[in-house]
Write a protein that holds these residues in place. Structure first.
Motif, mmCIF file in Angstrom:
data_model
loop_
_atom_site.group_PDB
_atom_site.id
_atom_site.type_symbol
_atom_site.label_atom_id
_atom_site.label_comp_id
_atom_site.label_asym_id
_atom_site.label_seq_id
_atom_site.Cartn_x
_atom_site.Cartn_y
_atom_site.Cartn_z
ATOM 1 N N PHE A 214 -22.749 72.299 46.497
ATOM 2 C CA PHE A 214 -22.646 72.600 47.920
ATOM 3 C C PHE A 214 -23.996 72.403 48.613
ATOM 4 C CE2 PHE A 214 -22.827 75.459 51.580
ATOM 5 C CZ PHE A 214 -21.691 75.074 52.267
ATOM 6 N N THR A 215 -25.060 72.832 47.964
ATOM 7 C CA THR A 215 -26.403 72.685 48.553
ATOM 8 C C THR A 215 -26.753 71.218 48.749
ATOM 9 O OG1 THR A 215 -27.124 74.742 47.509
ATOM 10 C CG2 THR A 215 -28.840 73.235 48.266
ATOM 11 N N GLU A 216 -26.421 70.387 47.773
ATOM 12 C CA GLU A 216 -26.697 68.950 47.887
ATOM 13 C C GLU A 216 -25.884 68.330 49.018
ATOM 14 O OE1 GLU A 216 -27.745 67.995 43.191
ATOM 15 O OE2 GLU A 216 -25.676 67.957 43.909
ATOM 16 N N SER A 217 -24.647 68.770 49.166
ATOM 17 C CA SER A 217 -23.820 68.236 50.258
ATOM 18 C C SER A 217 -24.342 68.682 51.618
ATOM 19 C CB SER A 217 -22.365 68.669 50.078
ATOM 20 O OG SER A 217 -22.210 70.065 50.271
ATOM 21 N N GLN A 218 -24.925 69.874 51.683
ATOM 22 C CA GLN A 218 -25.526 70.343 52.931
ATOM 23 C C GLN A 218 -26.670 69.439 53.370
ATOM 24 O OE1 GLN A 218 -26.405 74.536 51.999
ATOM 25 N NE2 GLN A 218 -25.191 75.092 53.802
ATOM 26 N N ARG A 219 -27.477 69.004 52.421
ATOM 27 C CA ARG A 219 -28.600 68.114 52.740
ATOM 28 C C ARG A 219 -28.089 66.788 53.300
ATOM 29 N NH1 ARG A 219 -32.922 67.882 47.957
ATOM 30 N NH2 ARG A 219 -33.772 66.391 49.479
#
Length: 250
Positions: free
Chosen positions: A146-151
């Protein structure tokens, strides 16, 4: 009456602001594109296919992966019909580039980047999505947090580039910071009456998740450089042994 109108305008502006924060923004440096998806477009906020955001595609089988690439290629062909360039990032390319011309995607409009290590895909994707000179970026990868997709979503909110993440056989399908989640599966190709050979590529298109929209599923074919919606009751004319058009062209 004036007070009611003022309140309605305030509510409209607030809705647009919220949609912008969630990845649905009408402001884009690229010209408006009509994708011709008919009833599917009614599933999106404002009845418009969202650009300048991230779309996630899930495929579990090789046939579905081929169909997904074909469907994405059709979207890219329409996105670049007035110019613009696309970036396609993968670790091990399974795409047949010459077949993309069938979907209206000119070879000189597409840049392939094949990275030697899977962990580098995300970095290349992020750099591409930050580049406003590009119209769209496609990334083939398996896992994504999820964090990578946020970036990635933050990158397109600044550049207004449209991103397509094709996740092949992911081990997890948790929530991501993407505006939509799709599943594309092949249908048997249709033959034009009296015509030999393979028919047009045909898919079942499932919109599994969409922010502020209505998920659903539809049948589509690719004909004469555009998407054609097929009624769900329509039974295609098929010859035994005919493969799916999506496997032929993508």
């Amino acid at each position: 009456m004036e007070t009611i109108l003022e309140k309605s305008e305030i509510i409209r502006q607030l809705r647009e602001k919220i949609m912008g924060l969630e990845g649905f923004s009408k402001s884009s440096p690229h010209p408006f594109v009509s994708f011709g998806l008919g009833p599917l477009e009614a599933a999106f906020p404002g009845n418009v296919f969202p650009t300048g955001t991230i779309h996630e595609f899930i495929s579990q089988e090789s046939s579905s992966a081929a169909s997904t690439n074909g469907f994405i290629a059709g979207l890219l062909g329409l996105l670049t019909q007035r110019g613009g360039y696309c970036l396609w990032v993968s670790h091990r390319r399974s795409l047949f580039p010459h077949g993309l011309k069938y979907f209206g995607l000119a070879p000189d409009r597409l840049i392939f980047v094949d990275v030697p290590r899977k962990k580098d895909i995300l970095w290349v994707l992020e750099q591409g999505l930050k580049c406003p000179a590009l119209t769209a970026v496609v990334g083939e990868l398996q896992e994504l947090s999820f964090t990578e997709s946020q970036r990635l979503q933050l990158a397109v909110e600044r550049s207004k580039v449209t991103g397509f993440l094709h996740r092949c056989q992911p081990r997890q399908q948790h929530a991501l910071a993407c505006a939509t989640r799709w599943k594309i599966t092949p249908r048997q190709s249709e033959l034009e009456e009296g015509m030999p050979g393979l028919g047009h590529p045909s898919w079942r298109v499932e919109l599994l998740k969409v922010r502020n929209g209505r998920p659903g599923n539809w049948l589509f074919a690719w004909e004469n450089g555009r998407f054609r919606h097929l009624p769900s009751y329509q039974i295609p004319t098929i010859r035994p042994g005919i493969s799916t058009g999506s496997q032929r062209y993508a």
